[in-house]
Scaffold this motif. Structure first.
Motif, PDB file in Angstrom:
ATOM      1  N   ARG A 148      48.045 105.362  41.311  1.00 30.23           N
ATOM      2  CA  ARG A 148      48.526 104.260  41.828  1.00 30.23           C
ATOM      3  C   ARG A 148      49.520 104.217  42.598  1.00 30.23           C
ATOM      4  N   LEU A 149      49.844 102.642  42.477  1.00 27.28           N
ATOM      5  CA  LEU A 149      51.071 103.034  44.043  1.00 27.28           C
ATOM      6  C   LEU A 149      51.361 101.559  43.524  1.00 27.28           C
ATOM      7  N   ASP A 150      52.665 101.533  43.602  1.00 26.19           N
ATOM      8  CA  ASP A 150      54.141 100.253  42.815  1.00 26.19           C
ATOM      9  C   ASP A 150      55.071 100.161  44.070  1.00 26.19           C
ATOM     10  N   LEU A 176      52.531 112.804  38.592  1.00 28.64           N
ATOM     11  CA  LEU A 176      53.660 112.130  39.087  1.00 28.64           C
ATOM     12  C   LEU A 176      54.756 110.588  37.870  1.00 28.64           C
ATOM     13  N   GLY A 177      55.181 110.731  38.231  1.00 29.97           N
ATOM     14  CA  GLY A 177      55.984 110.163  37.269  1.00 29.97           C
ATOM     15  C   GLY A 177      57.007 109.717  38.070  1.00 29.97           C
ATOM     16  N   TYR A 178      57.970 107.974  37.562  1.00 31.44           N
ATOM     17  CA  TYR A 178      59.327 107.760  37.725  1.00 31.44           C
ATOM     18  C   TYR A 178      59.707 106.215  36.951  1.00 31.44           C
ATOM     19  N   GLY A 200      61.338 102.256  46.614  1.00 28.99           N
ATOM     20  CA  GLY A 200      61.282 101.178  45.582  1.00 28.99           C
ATOM     21  C   GLY A 200      59.279 101.586  45.880  1.00 28.99           C
ATOM     22  N   ILE A 201      59.127 102.274  46.648  1.00 30.62           N
ATOM     23  CA  ILE A 201      57.445 102.659  46.523  1.00 30.62           C
ATOM     24  C   ILE A 201      57.398 103.791  46.413  1.00 30.62           C
ATOM     25  N   PHE A 202      55.979 103.561  45.451  1.00 27.83           N
ATOM     26  CA  PHE A 202      55.522 105.108  45.027  1.00 27.83           C
ATOM     27  C   PHE A 202      54.247 105.209  44.528  1.00 27.83           C
ATOM     28  N   VAL A 203      54.358 106.377  44.656  1.00 25.89           N
ATOM     29  CA  VAL A 203      52.744 106.841  44.776  1.00 25.89           C
ATOM     30  C   VAL A 203      52.193 107.824  43.493  1.00 25.89           C
ATOM     31  N   LEU A 204      51.422 107.499  42.879  1.00 30.05           N
ATOM     32  CA  LEU A 204      51.284 108.190  41.365  1.00 30.05           C
ATOM     33  C   LEU A 204      50.464 108.763  41.165  1.00 30.05           C
ATOM     34  N   PRO A 205      50.029 110.233  41.528  1.00 28.40           N
ATOM     35  CA  PRO A 205      48.584 110.758  41.375  1.00 28.40           C
ATOM     36  C   PRO A 205      48.365 111.368  39.936  1.00 28.40           C
ATOM     37  N   ARG A 206      47.586 111.449  39.268  1.00 31.19           N
ATOM     38  CA  ARG A 206      47.208 111.996  38.409  1.00 31.19           C
ATOM     39  C   ARG A 206      46.278 112.517  37.465  1.00 31.19           C
TER      40      ARG A 206
END
Length: 726
Positions: free
Chosen positions: A458-460, A497-499, A472-478
């Motif tokens: 995910r890219l937020d 990862l999470g935020y 404000g930019i988060f890259v979330l692999p799972r």
């Protein structure tokens, strides 16, 4: 003469060959219609044992003429026993055999939270699901809310935040409630400010399934799912109409009345749920303060379903809840305030939201889904000389593409989330707006029959942005892996990862009533970021024909960097990290109508600030639950349960004592009527029995941490009337 003997011999051979018959059948789940590959078929009289192939097909050759009983079994399903006469009327016909779920077993369950709508046993992500049968039991134990439903789940701890108003939140694996996403039908109706009181305003009667994912799930639905997520799946109209009413009363001055109606026609369907919940102020300890507040709540949830054709469907729903909740000094609640008796806590809320879901089926493997929800939440929190008023307007939009192939399944999508909070004077400086745009991709790859891999990314982007390093930019692999080691043993291993974006609304500020909190400066505050791992072993096996055992052992670990804390009324990032690790053990034994369940949770949650490690407050290290149920389906149910909660560290440095609670449920079912009686906390464990819950005067009490029940023994009884029933 020789020719005659040869002719007779040939006729006998032909007759012998023709007497060898073939049995063909396909085995499916009677509810989901999914094929049950691996189902076992037995013909006892012929000592023949076979199994269904990957398409659920059973083929048995060389069956002689005559009548034979054929048994078909599948773990978690009721046995099918039928006598067939051979030769069959249509030997080439493939018979369709449906198996129903065995009593007490969570069998073929299709989960929605991962969006792929696949069987729970085939998904590498560890998902727990409470099906309709278990929700039916919970709705008679506490019809007005889901507080008990969550509190009795292993690994989830419900924490009361107010001594007099009953306000509560929940923690998964020792982490605060702000780290868990609460969804309804995959949509965040209870995020931010609107998450307050959500546990106490959702009825289980309107639900057909609840799905839990414990551990980092931000890749699935964005920020806020560091500890996990809970997805509440609403009922949908079925082929047969349903009209159900539930009336309930409690020994703690409570009363509940709710109704549910659903019907499906050719191109349209509807569900309508409505309820009224009332509770008088209740003070079992005679402390002069309410253990249960005076509550009046009205809820209405209508939905319309459209079945346009075989490829297009949609539904639209409204959710509206209005509640007045008044706790505090009993004399104030009763209208007899004076100079000594003037303390109260008022919660007045109004919740309204819309839901829209549209699905277009491209072919048998692919479809496109669109979801939208718009929510409005208004709350007034009042006390002596203080009012906090605010309203939230939020929205969620998601478009996704799903493809379920034989080897690989894909989910690709994008969503947009907005959150606008307006605080009313004099706290209007607490207002804020937040927008999150995200894109995501998920893949489940079935490498072979014993190994599957689920991966996601995910890219937020968030605006306004928090302080660096993320801006404000988060890259979330799972990633999660499923190993089917044997037919009875499997294992899952995963992490991600999470935020969590900085927000005013957390357990600490809610407990303090937002009285003196300073405005949150997002640009000067970092987002909380996490890394989580979990792994489990799952063993399921039959014990003879009428029993089976299921054992699940989970291990988990999560670290949250620079968590947000409230210090001197200012929300700021702590200098360090928060860690939680532990284990969950679940054992289920089903013996025909008798079901035993044992659950144990070990949680070690610590703060590591400024080089010092300390246990987190209000987090029991050990929790144990035991449940025994005897049920004759459609006729009678008896249940007994017990819960142990260990000692907890309190914020004043003392330790709260451990305690054991015990409950009983008796339910008699008729064709159109259920009668139930339920008793909770029969051991009468109350924190008020062990000392005062406040310091100072009754006019201005300073409450201690609430770690144990305050309401004592509560008995409820009622009836469920089923005028139309499947």
């Amino acid at each position: 003469m020789k020719r005659i003997f040869m002719l007779l011999y040939f006729v006998l051979i032909v007759q012998g060959v023709s007497a060898q018959n073939t049995f063909r059948a396909k085995v499916i789940n009677d509810q989901t219609k999914a094929v049950l590959n691996g189902a076992t078929v037995t013909i006892p009289d012929l000592n023949i044992v076979s199994s269904a192939d990957t398409s659920g097909l059973i083929v048995i050759h060389n069956i002689p003429d005559g009548k034979f009983e054929i048994e078909i079994t599948y773990l978690g399903f009721a046995k099918s026993e039928h006598v067939y006469s051979f030769p069959l009327q249509d030997p080439r016909k493939i018979l369709l055999i449906s198996l129903g779920s065995a009593s007490g077993e969570l069998a073929e369950v299709t989960v929605q939270t991962t969006r792929a709508n696949q069987n729970i046993r085939d998904i590498p992500t560890r998902i727990e699901a409470l099906p309709l049968e278990e929700l039916d039991e919970k709705s008679t134990m506490r019809p007005g809310d889901i507080k008990m439903l969550l509190g009795e789940s292993t690994g989830i701890h419900v924490q009361q935040t107010s001594a007099v108003s009953g306000n509560a939140n929940f923690r998964i694996q020792g982490l605060d409630s702000r780290y868990t996403q609460l969804l309804q039908d995959g949509m965040p109706l209870y995020a931010g400010f609107s998450g307050n009181l959500s546990l106490l305003q959702i009825s289980p009667l309107d639900l057909r399934q609840v799905e839990f994912i414990k551990g980092s799930s931000s890749t699935l639905y964005g920020g806020g799912a560091i500890a996990g997520l809970i997805n509440l799946i609403s009922k949908v109209p079925e082929k047969d109409p349903e009209l159900t009413f539930l009336l309930n009363g409690t020994s703690a001055k409570g009363a509940d009345a709710s109704g549910y109606y659903s019907q499906k026609w050719k191109h349209i369907g509807t569900t309508i749920f409505g309820s009224y919940n009332y509770n008088g102020a209740f003070d079992p300890a005679n402390t002069g303060l309410s253990a249960i507040p005076q509550t009046k709540r009205f809820t209405i949830n209508p939905k319309v379903f459209l079945y346009l054709d075989k490829n297009n469907s949609a539904w639209f729903g409204l959710n509206a809840t209005a509640e007045d909740r008044l706790g505090g000094d009993m004399r104030v609640i009763n209208g007899n305030a004076d100079n000594l008796h003037q303390y109260f806590e008022l919660n007045k809320t109004y919740r309204f939201s819309t839901q829209l879901s549209i699905t277009h089926k491209i072919n048998e493997e692919s479809k496109i889904n669109f979801k939208n929800t718009v929510g409005y939440f208004d709350r007034t929190l009042g006390g002596p000389g203080f009012d906090f008023k605010g309203r939230q307007l939020s929205s969620f939009n998601e478009l996704n593409y799903v493809r379920n192939g034989e080897k690989a399944s894909w989910v690709l999508g994008a969503n947009l989330i907005t959150d606008h909070f307006t605080a009313k004077p004099p706290q209007n400086n607490l207002s804020y707006s937040q927008t999150t745009a995200g894109v995501f991709a998920q893949n489940i790859y079935k490498a072979n029959k014993w190994f599957s891999l689920e991966s996601g990314l995910r890219l937020d982007g968030n605006s306004p942005a928090p302080s660096r390093p993320s801006s404000g930019i988060f890259v979330l692999p799972r990633i999660n892996a499923l190993f089917k080691i044997t037919d009875h043993l499997s294992s899952r291993l995963g992490g991600g990862l999470g935020y969590k974006m900085p927000t005013l609304f957390n357990d600490e500020s809610e407990r303090d009533g937002y009285q003196y909190i300073e405005p949150l400066k997002i640009g000067n505050t970092q987002a909380e970021q996490s890394f989580g791992l979990n792994g489990d072993l799952n063993y399921r096996a039959p014990l003879g024909d009428e029993a089976f055992v299921s054992v699940n052992q989970l291990f988990f670990s999560t670290r949250v960097n620079r968590p947000l804390i409230l210090q001197n009324n200012i929300l700021l990032n702590a200098p360090g990290y928060l860690s939680t690790q532990g284990a969950e053990t679940n054992v289920k034994l089903v013996m025909d109508e008798l079901v035993f369940y044992l659950g144990y949770t070990y949680t070690d949650t610590r703060t590591h600030f400024d080089g010092m490690s300390m246990r987190q407050t209000l987090t029991p290290k050990n929790q144990l639950s035991f449940d025994a149920t005897y049920e004759i389906e459609g006729s009678f149910r008896f249940g007994a349960e017990s819960f142990y909660t260990s000692r907890q560290l309190l914020s004043d440095g003392t330790t709260g004592r451990g305690f054991v609670t015990f409950g009983l449920l008796v339910q008699k079912m008729f064709k159109h009527l259920d009668i139930f009686v339920n008793a909770e906390n029969l051991t009468d464990q109350r924190q008020t029995k062990w000392g005062s819950i406040y310091t100072g005067s009754l006019a201005d009490p300073k409450f201690k941490d609430i770690y144990a029940p305050l309401d004592g023994i509560v008995v409820n009884a009622g009836i469920r009337i089923k005028l139309l029933d499947k």
